[in-house]
Scaffold this motif. Structure first.
Motif, mmCIF file in Angstrom:
data_model
loop_
_atom_site.group_PDB
_atom_site.id
_atom_site.type_symbol
_atom_site.label_atom_id
_atom_site.label_comp_id
_atom_site.label_asym_id
_atom_site.label_seq_id
_atom_site.Cartn_x
_atom_site.Cartn_y
_atom_site.Cartn_z
ATOM 1 N N ALA A 212 0.836 -1.102 0.133
ATOM 2 C CA ALA A 212 0.177 -0.016 0.009
ATOM 3 C C ALA A 212 0.603 1.243 0.038
ATOM 4 N N GLU A 213 2.256 1.032 0.425
ATOM 5 C CA GLU A 213 3.015 2.478 0.678
ATOM 6 C C GLU A 213 3.192 3.032 -0.889
ATOM 7 N N GLU A 353 -4.288 -0.371 10.242
ATOM 8 C CA GLU A 353 -4.240 1.108 9.888
ATOM 9 C C GLU A 353 -4.132 1.355 8.332
ATOM 10 N N THR A 354 -3.771 0.245 7.905
ATOM 11 C CA THR A 354 -3.548 0.213 6.237
ATOM 12 C C THR A 354 -4.824 0.771 5.584
ATOM 13 N N ASN A 356 -7.016 2.830 6.586
ATOM 14 C CA ASN A 356 -7.343 4.066 6.724
ATOM 15 C C ASN A 356 -6.767 4.923 5.677
ATOM 16 N N ARG A 357 -5.831 4.253 4.562
ATOM 17 C CA ARG A 357 -5.149 4.807 3.469
ATOM 18 C C ARG A 357 -6.294 5.130 2.682
ATOM 19 N N ASN A 359 -6.054 5.066 -0.574
ATOM 20 C CA ASN A 359 -5.581 4.280 -1.760
ATOM 21 C C ASN A 359 -5.870 2.856 -1.471
#
Length: 557
Positions: A212-213, A353-354, A356-357, A359
Protein backbone atom coordinates in the motif's frame (compact mmCIF):
# COMPACT_ATOMS: atom_id res chain seq x y z
CA UNK A 1 1.07 -14.35 -17.42
CA UNK A 2 2.37 -17.47 -15.74
CA UNK A 3 3.84 -17.48 -12.25
CA UNK A 4 7.36 -16.05 -12.10
CA UNK A 5 10.23 -18.51 -12.35
CA UNK A 6 13.05 -18.61 -9.84
CA UNK A 7 16.64 -17.77 -10.64
CA UNK A 8 19.09 -20.44 -11.68
CA UNK A 9 21.25 -21.94 -8.98
CA UNK A 10 24.54 -20.22 -8.24
CA UNK A 11 25.74 -22.92 -5.85
CA UNK A 12 27.96 -24.70 -8.36
CA UNK A 13 26.28 -28.09 -7.88
CA UNK A 14 28.32 -30.51 -9.99
CA UNK A 15 25.57 -33.18 -9.93
CA UNK A 16 28.01 -35.73 -8.55
CA UNK A 17 25.15 -37.59 -6.86
CA UNK A 18 26.20 -40.98 -5.46
CA UNK A 19 24.13 -44.04 -6.30
CA UNK A 20 23.98 -45.17 -2.65
CA UNK A 21 24.00 -43.48 0.74
CA UNK A 22 23.14 -44.31 4.31
CA UNK A 23 20.68 -41.44 4.44
CA UNK A 24 18.77 -39.27 1.98
CA UNK A 25 17.53 -35.98 3.43
CA UNK A 26 14.83 -34.06 1.58
CA UNK A 27 14.96 -30.33 2.22
CA UNK A 28 17.69 -27.87 3.20
CA UNK A 29 15.79 -25.52 5.44
CA UNK A 30 16.63 -25.19 9.11
CA UNK A 31 15.57 -28.77 9.90
CA UNK A 32 17.40 -30.29 6.94
CA UNK A 33 20.63 -28.37 7.55
CA UNK A 34 20.85 -29.37 11.21
CA UNK A 35 19.95 -32.95 10.32
CA UNK A 36 22.73 -33.09 7.72
CA UNK A 37 25.23 -31.74 10.26
CA UNK A 38 24.27 -34.35 12.86
CA UNK A 39 24.17 -37.24 10.38
CA UNK A 40 27.72 -36.38 9.37
CA UNK A 41 28.79 -36.37 13.04
CA UNK A 42 27.37 -39.88 13.30
CA UNK A 43 29.68 -40.98 10.49
CA UNK A 44 26.88 -41.79 8.06
CA UNK A 45 26.96 -40.86 4.39
CA UNK A 46 24.23 -38.43 3.37
CA UNK A 47 22.70 -36.96 0.23
CA UNK A 48 20.44 -33.94 0.57
CA UNK A 49 18.05 -32.79 -2.16
CA UNK A 50 16.66 -29.26 -2.15
CA UNK A 51 14.29 -27.91 -4.79
CA UNK A 52 15.35 -24.28 -4.25
CA UNK A 53 18.60 -22.82 -5.60
CA UNK A 54 19.85 -22.23 -2.06
CA UNK A 55 19.41 -23.17 1.59
CA UNK A 56 16.80 -21.59 3.85
CA UNK A 57 13.59 -23.46 3.04
CA UNK A 58 10.60 -21.26 3.73
CA UNK A 59 12.92 -18.29 4.16
CA UNK A 60 14.15 -18.70 0.61
CA UNK A 61 10.73 -18.95 -1.00
CA UNK A 62 8.75 -16.45 1.09
CA UNK A 63 10.51 -13.31 -0.11
CA UNK A 64 7.34 -11.23 -0.45
CA UNK A 65 7.17 -7.59 0.69
CA UNK A 66 7.00 -7.39 4.48
CA UNK A 67 7.93 -11.03 5.09
CA UNK A 68 9.04 -11.28 8.70
CA UNK A 69 9.29 -13.95 11.40
CA UNK A 70 6.71 -13.92 14.20
CA UNK A 71 9.14 -15.46 16.71
CA UNK A 72 11.67 -13.14 18.33
CA UNK A 73 15.09 -13.09 16.66
CA UNK A 74 16.86 -14.07 19.88
CA UNK A 75 14.81 -17.28 19.95
CA UNK A 76 14.45 -18.00 16.25
CA UNK A 77 17.93 -19.40 15.68
CA UNK A 78 19.86 -22.55 16.40
CA UNK A 79 20.69 -23.42 20.00
CA UNK A 80 22.83 -26.50 19.29
CA UNK A 81 26.08 -24.55 18.79
CA UNK A 82 26.81 -22.11 21.61
CA UNK A 83 29.51 -20.38 19.59
CA UNK A 84 27.16 -19.80 16.67
CA UNK A 85 24.48 -18.41 18.96
CA UNK A 86 26.78 -16.13 20.94
CA UNK A 87 28.54 -14.89 17.80
CA UNK A 88 25.24 -14.00 16.18
CA UNK A 89 23.02 -12.75 19.00
CA UNK A 90 24.22 -9.15 18.73
CA UNK A 91 23.88 -9.15 14.94
CA UNK A 92 20.09 -9.42 14.80
CA UNK A 93 18.95 -5.92 13.74
CA UNK A 94 15.34 -6.14 14.98
CA UNK A 95 13.17 -7.88 17.55
CA UNK A 96 11.38 -9.71 14.71
CA UNK A 97 13.68 -10.36 11.79
CA UNK A 98 12.88 -9.79 8.14
CA UNK A 99 13.14 -12.56 5.54
CA UNK A 100 16.43 -11.38 3.99
CA UNK A 101 18.12 -11.35 7.39
CA UNK A 102 16.96 -14.88 8.25
CA UNK A 103 18.00 -16.15 4.81
CA UNK A 104 21.44 -14.62 5.30
CA UNK A 105 21.69 -16.41 8.67
CA UNK A 106 20.81 -19.73 6.99
CA UNK A 107 23.51 -19.11 4.39
CA UNK A 108 26.00 -18.28 7.14
CA UNK A 109 25.28 -21.59 8.87
CA UNK A 110 25.63 -23.52 5.61
CA UNK A 111 29.02 -21.90 4.96
CA UNK A 112 30.27 -22.14 8.54
CA UNK A 113 29.64 -25.90 8.67
CA UNK A 114 30.43 -26.65 5.01
CA UNK A 115 26.98 -28.10 4.38
CA UNK A 116 26.62 -27.28 0.69
CA UNK A 117 28.97 -30.03 -0.50
CA UNK A 118 26.32 -32.62 0.39
CA UNK A 119 23.30 -30.64 -0.84
CA UNK A 120 22.05 -30.87 -4.42
CA UNK A 121 20.05 -27.77 -5.25
CA UNK A 122 17.40 -27.15 -7.90
CA UNK A 123 16.36 -30.77 -7.44
CA UNK A 124 12.89 -32.05 -6.69
CA UNK A 125 12.25 -35.55 -5.36
CA UNK A 126 9.67 -37.06 -7.68
CA UNK A 127 9.32 -40.48 -6.09
CA UNK A 128 10.53 -42.59 -3.17
CA UNK A 129 9.88 -46.34 -3.17
CA UNK A 130 10.51 -48.87 -0.43
CA UNK A 131 12.28 -52.08 -1.53
CA UNK A 132 11.49 -54.71 1.06
CA UNK A 133 13.93 -57.27 -0.31
CA UNK A 134 16.97 -55.07 0.30
CA UNK A 135 15.43 -52.93 3.03
CA UNK A 136 16.30 -49.77 1.14
CA UNK A 137 14.51 -46.72 -0.16
CA UNK A 138 14.96 -45.86 -3.83
CA UNK A 139 14.77 -42.10 -4.32
CA UNK A 140 14.28 -40.58 -7.79
CA UNK A 141 14.51 -36.89 -8.73
CA UNK A 142 13.51 -34.64 -11.59
CA UNK A 143 17.19 -34.39 -12.54
CA UNK A 144 17.42 -38.13 -13.27
CA UNK A 145 19.12 -39.05 -9.99
CA UNK A 146 18.41 -42.47 -8.48
CA UNK A 147 19.77 -43.07 -5.00
CA UNK A 148 19.40 -46.15 -2.80
CA UNK A 149 19.48 -45.39 0.91
CA UNK A 150 18.81 -47.15 4.18
CA UNK A 151 16.95 -44.24 5.79
CA UNK A 152 14.75 -41.59 4.17
CA UNK A 153 14.41 -38.41 6.23
CA UNK A 154 11.89 -35.78 5.17
CA UNK A 155 12.61 -32.20 6.18
CA UNK A 156 10.33 -30.61 3.59
CA UNK A 157 8.65 -28.28 6.07
CA UNK A 158 5.01 -27.84 7.00
CA UNK A 159 4.30 -24.76 4.89
CA UNK A 160 6.06 -25.31 1.58
CA UNK A 161 3.29 -26.46 -0.77
CA UNK A 162 1.95 -23.08 -1.91
CA UNK A 163 -1.60 -23.02 -3.22
CA UNK A 164 -2.95 -20.85 -6.01
CA UNK A 165 -6.73 -21.31 -5.97
CA UNK A 166 -8.29 -22.74 -9.10
CA UNK A 167 -10.06 -19.57 -10.18
CA UNK A 168 -11.31 -19.66 -13.77
CA UNK A 169 -9.66 -17.25 -16.17
CA UNK A 170 -6.25 -16.81 -14.54
CA UNK A 171 -4.47 -17.63 -17.82
CA UNK A 172 -6.32 -14.78 -19.52
CA UNK A 173 -5.07 -12.12 -17.10
CA UNK A 174 -2.95 -9.53 -18.94
CA UNK A 175 -1.03 -8.34 -15.90
CA UNK A 176 1.51 -10.02 -13.62
CA UNK A 177 0.63 -12.33 -10.77
CA UNK A 178 2.63 -13.71 -7.86
CA UNK A 179 2.16 -16.04 -4.89
CA UNK A 180 3.66 -14.93 -1.59
CA UNK A 181 5.06 -18.43 -1.04
CA UNK A 182 6.96 -18.43 -4.34
CA UNK A 183 8.03 -14.81 -4.59
CA UNK A 184 10.78 -13.92 -7.10
CA UNK A 185 14.10 -12.74 -5.71
CA UNK A 186 13.91 -9.34 -7.32
CA UNK A 187 12.09 -6.11 -6.59
CA UNK A 188 8.52 -5.84 -7.84
CA UNK A 189 7.56 -2.27 -8.66
CA UNK A 190 4.06 -1.49 -7.40
CA UNK A 191 4.39 2.25 -8.00
CA UNK A 192 1.17 3.64 -9.41
CA UNK A 193 -0.12 0.14 -10.16
CA UNK A 194 -3.54 -1.26 -9.36
CA UNK A 195 -2.89 -4.23 -7.10
CA UNK A 196 -5.41 -6.85 -6.02
CA UNK A 197 -4.37 -8.99 -3.07
CA UNK A 198 -6.31 -12.21 -2.56
CA UNK A 199 -5.99 -13.56 0.97
CA UNK A 200 -5.48 -12.17 4.46
CA UNK A 201 -3.58 -14.85 6.34
CA UNK A 202 -0.18 -14.15 7.85
CA UNK A 203 1.54 -13.38 4.54
CA UNK A 204 -1.34 -11.16 3.44
CA UNK A 205 -1.32 -9.25 6.72
CA UNK A 206 2.41 -8.65 6.37
CA UNK A 207 2.34 -7.79 2.66
CA UNK A 208 -0.62 -5.39 2.48
CA UNK A 209 0.88 -2.48 4.49
CA UNK A 210 4.10 -2.58 2.44
CA UNK A 211 2.36 -2.86 -0.93
CA UNK A 212 0.00 0.00 0.00
CA UNK A 213 2.93 2.36 0.56
CA UNK A 214 3.67 2.60 -3.17
CA UNK A 215 0.71 1.09 -5.04
CA UNK A 216 -1.58 3.39 -6.95
CA UNK A 217 -4.44 1.46 -5.38
CA UNK A 218 -4.58 -1.74 -3.35
CA UNK A 219 -7.76 -3.79 -3.12
CA UNK A 220 -7.69 -6.54 -0.50
CA UNK A 221 -10.08 -9.43 -1.14
CA UNK A 222 -10.85 -10.94 2.25
CA UNK A 223 -12.67 -14.19 2.87
CA UNK A 224 -11.96 -14.50 6.61
CA UNK A 225 -10.98 -11.58 8.87
CA UNK A 226 -8.07 -12.12 11.25
CA UNK A 227 -7.28 -11.38 14.88
CA UNK A 228 -3.99 -9.47 14.65
CA UNK A 229 -1.88 -8.41 17.62
CA UNK A 230 0.75 -5.65 17.31
CA UNK A 231 4.30 -6.95 16.90
CA UNK A 232 5.81 -3.89 18.60
CA UNK A 233 8.90 -4.47 16.50
CA UNK A 234 11.97 -2.43 17.40
CA UNK A 235 15.69 -2.24 16.63
CA UNK A 236 17.76 -4.57 18.79
CA UNK A 237 20.38 -2.37 20.38
CA UNK A 238 23.11 -4.10 22.43
CA UNK A 239 21.43 -2.83 25.59
CA UNK A 240 18.06 -4.24 24.54
CA UNK A 241 19.68 -7.56 23.61
CA UNK A 242 21.21 -7.82 27.09
CA UNK A 243 17.87 -7.01 28.71
CA UNK A 244 16.03 -9.51 26.51
CA UNK A 245 18.57 -12.26 27.18
CA UNK A 246 18.11 -11.77 30.92
CA UNK A 247 14.33 -11.88 30.48
CA UNK A 248 14.55 -15.10 28.45
CA UNK A 249 16.95 -16.64 30.96
CA UNK A 250 14.59 -15.86 33.83
CA UNK A 251 11.67 -17.30 31.88
CA UNK A 252 13.55 -20.57 31.25
CA UNK A 253 14.46 -20.84 34.94
CA UNK A 254 10.87 -20.20 35.95
CA UNK A 255 9.56 -22.87 33.58
CA UNK A 256 12.20 -25.36 34.76
CA UNK A 257 11.12 -24.81 38.38
CA UNK A 258 7.46 -25.37 37.59
CA UNK A 259 5.71 -28.73 37.57
CA UNK A 260 5.56 -30.38 34.19
CA UNK A 261 3.88 -28.18 31.62
CA UNK A 262 0.89 -30.24 30.61
CA UNK A 263 -0.51 -28.20 27.76
CA UNK A 264 0.69 -25.54 25.34
CA UNK A 265 -1.80 -22.97 26.63
CA UNK A 266 -0.48 -23.34 30.20
CA UNK A 267 3.02 -22.29 29.17
CA UNK A 268 3.19 -18.95 30.98
CA UNK A 269 -0.29 -18.05 32.26
CA UNK A 270 -0.91 -18.13 36.00
CA UNK A 271 -4.64 -17.38 36.37
CA UNK A 272 -8.00 -17.85 34.73
CA UNK A 273 -9.97 -15.12 33.00
CA UNK A 274 -12.75 -14.70 35.53
CA UNK A 275 -10.35 -14.72 38.47
CA UNK A 276 -9.99 -11.04 37.57
CA UNK A 277 -12.66 -8.37 37.84
CA UNK A 278 -13.79 -6.71 34.57
CA UNK A 279 -11.50 -3.78 35.32
CA UNK A 280 -8.55 -6.05 36.06
CA UNK A 281 -9.19 -8.04 32.87
CA UNK A 282 -9.23 -4.87 30.79
CA UNK A 283 -5.96 -3.72 32.31
CA UNK A 284 -4.35 -7.13 31.79
CA UNK A 285 -5.54 -7.33 28.17
CA UNK A 286 -3.98 -3.91 27.62
CA UNK A 287 -0.67 -5.25 28.94
CA UNK A 288 -0.90 -8.26 26.63
CA UNK A 289 -1.80 -6.03 23.67
CA UNK A 290 1.34 -3.99 24.31
CA UNK A 291 3.75 -6.80 25.09
CA UNK A 292 2.56 -10.34 24.35
CA UNK A 293 2.63 -10.39 20.53
CA UNK A 294 1.74 -13.93 19.32
CA UNK A 295 1.36 -15.16 22.92
CA UNK A 296 -1.72 -12.97 23.43
CA UNK A 297 -4.23 -15.89 23.47
CA UNK A 298 -2.24 -17.63 26.20
CA UNK A 299 -2.33 -14.77 28.69
CA UNK A 300 -5.01 -16.54 30.72
CA UNK A 301 -5.05 -20.26 31.46
CA UNK A 302 -8.54 -20.83 30.05
CA UNK A 303 -8.62 -18.68 26.89
CA UNK A 304 -8.16 -21.74 24.69
CA UNK A 305 -10.52 -24.03 26.60
CA UNK A 306 -13.47 -21.94 27.85
CA UNK A 307 -15.66 -20.32 25.17
CA UNK A 308 -16.77 -17.56 27.55
CA UNK A 309 -13.17 -16.75 28.50
CA UNK A 310 -12.14 -16.79 24.86
CA UNK A 311 -14.91 -14.37 23.97
CA UNK A 312 -13.59 -11.90 26.53
CA UNK A 313 -10.20 -11.84 24.77
CA UNK A 314 -11.78 -11.82 21.32
CA UNK A 315 -14.06 -8.90 22.09
CA UNK A 316 -11.15 -6.92 23.48
CA UNK A 317 -9.35 -7.26 20.14
CA UNK A 318 -12.52 -6.44 18.21
CA UNK A 319 -12.73 -3.27 20.25
CA UNK A 320 -9.18 -2.42 19.19
CA UNK A 321 -10.09 -2.97 15.54
CA UNK A 322 -13.09 -0.64 15.86
CA UNK A 323 -10.90 2.01 17.46
CA UNK A 324 -8.16 1.79 14.82
CA UNK A 325 -10.17 1.56 11.59
CA UNK A 326 -11.85 4.88 10.89
CA UNK A 327 -14.63 3.74 8.56
CA UNK A 328 -17.22 1.79 10.60
CA UNK A 329 -18.34 -0.31 7.61
CA UNK A 330 -14.77 -1.37 6.89
CA UNK A 331 -14.15 -2.06 10.57
CA UNK A 332 -17.18 -4.34 10.68
CA UNK A 333 -15.80 -6.37 7.77
CA UNK A 334 -12.54 -6.83 9.69
CA UNK A 335 -14.16 -8.26 12.83
CA UNK A 336 -13.50 -12.01 13.21
CA UNK A 337 -16.15 -14.33 14.61
CA UNK A 338 -14.16 -17.50 15.32
CA UNK A 339 -12.47 -18.09 18.72
CA UNK A 340 -9.28 -16.08 19.02
CA UNK A 341 -6.12 -18.18 18.84
CA UNK A 342 -7.73 -21.05 16.94
CA UNK A 343 -6.18 -19.89 13.69
CA UNK A 344 -2.50 -19.07 13.48
CA UNK A 345 -2.05 -16.07 15.76
CA UNK A 346 -0.85 -13.25 13.51
CA UNK A 347 1.24 -10.34 14.69
CA UNK A 348 1.20 -7.25 12.52
CA UNK A 349 2.80 -3.91 11.85
CA UNK A 350 0.16 -1.43 10.78
CA UNK A 351 -2.26 -3.87 9.18
CA UNK A 352 -5.51 -2.39 10.47
CA UNK A 353 -4.15 1.14 9.95
CA UNK A 354 -3.62 0.29 6.28
CA UNK A 355 -7.38 0.43 5.73
CA UNK A 356 -7.38 4.10 6.71
CA UNK A 357 -5.32 4.93 3.63
CA UNK A 358 -7.23 6.55 0.73
CA UNK A 359 -5.60 4.15 -1.77
CA UNK A 360 -6.79 0.96 -0.02
CA UNK A 361 -10.14 -0.81 -0.37
CA UNK A 362 -11.43 -3.92 1.38
CA UNK A 363 -13.80 -6.31 -0.38
CA UNK A 364 -15.60 -9.09 1.51
CA UNK A 365 -15.52 -12.10 -0.82
CA UNK A 366 -17.42 -14.28 1.62
CA UNK A 367 -20.55 -12.25 0.82
CA UNK A 368 -19.51 -11.40 -2.75
CA UNK A 369 -17.32 -14.30 -3.94
CA UNK A 370 -14.84 -14.27 -6.79
CA UNK A 371 -16.55 -15.35 -10.01
CA UNK A 372 -13.53 -15.42 -12.30
CA UNK A 373 -10.38 -13.62 -13.36
CA UNK A 374 -10.63 -11.60 -16.55
CA UNK A 375 -7.91 -10.01 -18.70
CA UNK A 376 -8.44 -6.79 -16.72
CA UNK A 377 -8.85 -7.96 -13.14
CA UNK A 378 -11.05 -9.96 -10.78
CA UNK A 379 -14.79 -10.29 -11.40
CA UNK A 380 -16.99 -10.76 -8.34
CA UNK A 381 -20.32 -12.60 -8.25
CA UNK A 382 -22.17 -9.29 -7.98
CA UNK A 383 -20.80 -8.29 -11.38
CA UNK A 384 -18.27 -5.86 -9.91
CA UNK A 385 -14.92 -5.89 -11.71
CA UNK A 386 -11.93 -5.10 -9.51
CA UNK A 387 -9.41 -3.84 -12.04
CA UNK A 388 -5.81 -4.93 -11.59
CA UNK A 389 -2.36 -4.58 -13.09
CA UNK A 390 -0.93 -7.04 -10.53
CA UNK A 391 -2.58 -9.86 -8.58
CA UNK A 392 -0.93 -11.06 -5.38
CA UNK A 393 -2.08 -14.45 -4.14
CA UNK A 394 -1.61 -14.59 -0.37
CA UNK A 395 -3.59 -17.82 -0.32
CA UNK A 396 -1.38 -19.99 1.83
CA UNK A 397 -0.40 -23.63 1.66
CA UNK A 398 -1.59 -27.19 1.69
CA UNK A 399 -0.13 -27.42 5.17
CA UNK A 400 1.71 -30.34 6.74
CA UNK A 401 0.53 -33.13 4.43
CA UNK A 402 0.82 -31.37 1.06
CA UNK A 403 4.64 -31.23 0.99
CA UNK A 404 4.83 -34.91 1.93
CA UNK A 405 2.33 -36.00 -0.71
CA UNK A 406 4.33 -34.23 -3.41
CA UNK A 407 7.19 -36.68 -2.78
CA UNK A 408 5.06 -39.61 -4.03
CA UNK A 409 6.22 -41.96 -1.30
CA UNK A 410 5.35 -45.65 -1.72
CA UNK A 411 5.84 -47.93 1.24
CA UNK A 412 5.32 -51.64 1.89
CA UNK A 413 3.53 -53.41 -1.00
CA UNK A 414 3.66 -50.19 -3.02
CA UNK A 415 1.08 -48.40 -0.89
CA UNK A 416 1.15 -44.64 -1.39
CA UNK A 417 1.23 -42.42 1.67
CA UNK A 418 -1.74 -40.52 0.17
CA UNK A 419 -3.77 -43.73 0.47
CA UNK A 420 -2.54 -44.46 3.98
CA UNK A 421 -3.64 -40.96 4.99
CA UNK A 422 -6.86 -40.86 2.98
CA UNK A 423 -8.85 -40.10 6.15
CA UNK A 424 -6.24 -37.75 7.56
CA UNK A 425 -2.61 -38.12 8.65
CA UNK A 426 -1.71 -40.81 11.15
CA UNK A 427 1.76 -40.95 12.69
CA UNK A 428 3.58 -42.28 15.68
CA UNK A 429 5.14 -39.40 17.63
CA UNK A 430 4.73 -37.22 14.55
CA UNK A 431 7.86 -38.95 13.26
CA UNK A 432 7.05 -42.34 11.78
CA UNK A 433 4.26 -43.98 9.78
CA UNK A 434 3.21 -47.63 9.86
CA UNK A 435 3.80 -49.28 6.50
CA UNK A 436 6.70 -46.96 5.69
CA UNK A 437 9.79 -48.46 7.34
CA UNK A 438 12.94 -46.38 7.84
CA UNK A 439 11.06 -43.20 6.91
CA UNK A 440 11.05 -40.31 9.36
CA UNK A 441 9.17 -37.02 9.07
CA UNK A 442 10.60 -33.96 10.79
CA UNK A 443 8.02 -31.57 12.29
CA UNK A 444 5.23 -33.54 10.65
CA UNK A 445 1.60 -34.12 11.62
CA UNK A 446 1.28 -35.27 15.21
CA UNK A 447 4.20 -33.14 16.43
CA UNK A 448 4.33 -29.62 17.95
CA UNK A 449 5.86 -28.11 14.77
CA UNK A 450 3.58 -25.24 13.68
CA UNK A 451 2.35 -24.58 17.23
CA UNK A 452 5.86 -23.93 18.48
CA UNK A 453 9.11 -22.23 17.62
CA UNK A 454 9.67 -24.51 14.64
CA UNK A 455 13.47 -24.33 14.90
CA UNK A 456 13.17 -25.63 18.47
CA UNK A 457 10.89 -28.40 17.23
CA UNK A 458 13.32 -29.27 14.44
CA UNK A 459 16.23 -29.51 16.88
CA UNK A 460 14.11 -31.63 19.19
CA UNK A 461 13.31 -34.08 16.39
CA UNK A 462 16.82 -34.19 14.99
CA UNK A 463 18.46 -34.86 18.35
CA UNK A 464 16.03 -37.67 19.14
CA UNK A 465 16.34 -39.15 15.67
CA UNK A 466 20.15 -39.11 15.70
CA UNK A 467 20.12 -40.99 19.00
CA UNK A 468 17.77 -43.50 17.41
CA UNK A 469 19.98 -44.00 14.34
CA UNK A 470 22.98 -44.49 16.61
CA UNK A 471 21.02 -47.09 18.60
CA UNK A 472 20.02 -48.94 15.45
CA UNK A 473 23.59 -49.06 14.18
CA UNK A 474 25.02 -50.22 17.50
CA UNK A 475 22.47 -53.02 17.70
CA UNK A 476 22.64 -54.21 14.11
CA UNK A 477 19.09 -53.12 13.31
CA UNK A 478 18.37 -52.18 9.70
CA UNK A 479 14.57 -51.95 9.69
CA UNK A 480 12.34 -49.94 12.01
CA UNK A 481 8.63 -49.35 11.62
CA UNK A 482 5.89 -47.83 13.76
CA UNK A 483 3.56 -50.47 15.17
CA UNK A 484 -0.04 -49.96 14.04
CA UNK A 485 -1.48 -49.99 17.57
CA UNK A 486 1.07 -47.43 18.80
CA UNK A 487 0.30 -45.21 15.82
CA UNK A 488 -3.44 -45.47 16.43
CA UNK A 489 -3.02 -44.62 20.11
CA UNK A 490 -0.83 -41.61 19.35
CA UNK A 491 -3.22 -40.29 16.70
CA UNK A 492 -6.19 -40.68 19.05
CA UNK A 493 -4.24 -39.06 21.88
CA UNK A 494 -3.40 -36.03 19.72
CA UNK A 495 -7.02 -35.73 18.59
CA UNK A 496 -8.40 -36.05 22.10
CA UNK A 497 -5.97 -33.45 23.41
CA UNK A 498 -6.96 -31.03 20.65
CA UNK A 499 -10.64 -31.60 21.41
CA UNK A 500 -10.05 -30.44 24.99
CA UNK A 501 -9.37 -27.04 23.46
CA UNK A 502 -11.17 -24.64 21.14
CA UNK A 503 -8.69 -25.07 18.26
CA UNK A 504 -10.83 -27.52 16.24
CA UNK A 505 -13.74 -25.05 16.20
CA UNK A 506 -12.14 -22.86 13.51
CA UNK A 507 -11.87 -23.58 9.80
CA UNK A 508 -8.09 -23.24 9.84
CA UNK A 509 -5.24 -24.76 7.89
CA UNK A 510 -4.45 -26.64 11.12
CA UNK A 511 -7.64 -28.55 10.24
CA UNK A 512 -6.95 -28.69 6.50
CA UNK A 513 -10.05 -26.56 6.00
CA UNK A 514 -8.38 -24.29 3.44
CA UNK A 515 -8.01 -27.12 0.90
CA UNK A 516 -11.21 -28.36 -0.81
CA UNK A 517 -11.76 -32.06 -0.16
CA UNK A 518 -9.03 -32.41 2.44
CA UNK A 519 -10.06 -34.45 5.51
CA UNK A 520 -11.01 -32.18 8.39
CA UNK A 521 -8.54 -33.40 11.01
CA UNK A 522 -6.58 -31.32 13.51
CA UNK A 523 -3.00 -32.10 12.50
CA UNK A 524 -0.52 -30.62 15.05
CA UNK A 525 0.26 -31.99 18.49
CA UNK A 526 -1.13 -29.44 20.90
CA UNK A 527 0.67 -30.28 24.15
CA UNK A 528 3.71 -28.07 23.55
CA UNK A 529 7.42 -28.87 23.34
CA UNK A 530 7.98 -29.58 27.03
CA UNK A 531 5.38 -32.34 27.32
CA UNK A 532 6.33 -33.69 23.90
CA UNK A 533 9.97 -33.99 24.94
CA UNK A 534 8.94 -36.01 27.99
CA UNK A 535 6.90 -38.36 25.84
CA UNK A 536 9.47 -39.05 23.14
CA UNK A 537 12.19 -39.48 25.77
CA UNK A 538 10.05 -42.05 27.55
CA UNK A 539 9.67 -44.00 24.29
CA UNK A 540 13.45 -44.05 23.86
CA UNK A 541 14.05 -45.07 27.47
CA UNK A 542 11.72 -48.05 26.96
CA UNK A 543 13.87 -49.35 24.09
CA UNK A 544 11.83 -47.44 21.51
CA UNK A 545 8.50 -48.76 22.62
CA UNK A 546 5.90 -48.65 19.85
CA UNK A 547 8.38 -49.46 17.11
CA UNK A 548 9.06 -52.82 15.52
CA UNK A 549 12.84 -53.26 15.19
CA UNK A 550 14.38 -55.95 13.00
CA UNK A 551 18.01 -57.06 12.78
CA UNK A 552 20.18 -56.76 9.70
CA UNK A 553 19.55 -59.07 6.76
CA UNK A 554 22.14 -60.78 4.64
CA UNK A 555 21.40 -58.43 1.77
CA UNK A 556 24.39 -56.21 1.00
CA UNK A 557 23.85 -52.54 1.67
Amino acid sequence: MSAPTQEASSTGDARDVPATADVVIIGAGFAGMYLLHRVRDLGLSAVTFEQAPDVGGTWYWNAYPGARCDVESLLYNYSWDSGLRSDYQYKWPERFSRQPVILEYARHVADRFDLRRDIHFDTRVNRATWDEASRHWIVETDRGDRVRCRFLLSAVGCLSDSQVPKIPGLKTFRGDWYHTGRWPHRDIDFSGRRVVQIGTGSSGVQAAPVIAETAGHLTVLQRTPQFCIPARNAPLTPELVDTSLERLKDMMIQMADRPTVRRLWESFATKKTFDDSPEERQAYFEQLWENAAAAFPFGYLDTMTDPAANEEAAEFVRGKIRSIVQDPATADKLLPSYPIGTKRQIIDTGYYETFNRPNVTLEDIRTDPIERITPDGVLLASGKLVEADIIVFATGFDAMTGPIFRLNIEGVDGRAIQDAWADGPQTYLGLAVHGFPNLFLLTGPGSPSVLSNVIQSAEQHVDWLIALLDHLRDNGIDRIEAEPDAQARWTTYCTDMANESLWPRADSWYMGANIPGKPRVFMPYIGGNALYQEEIDEVAEKNYEGFQLNGATNVAS
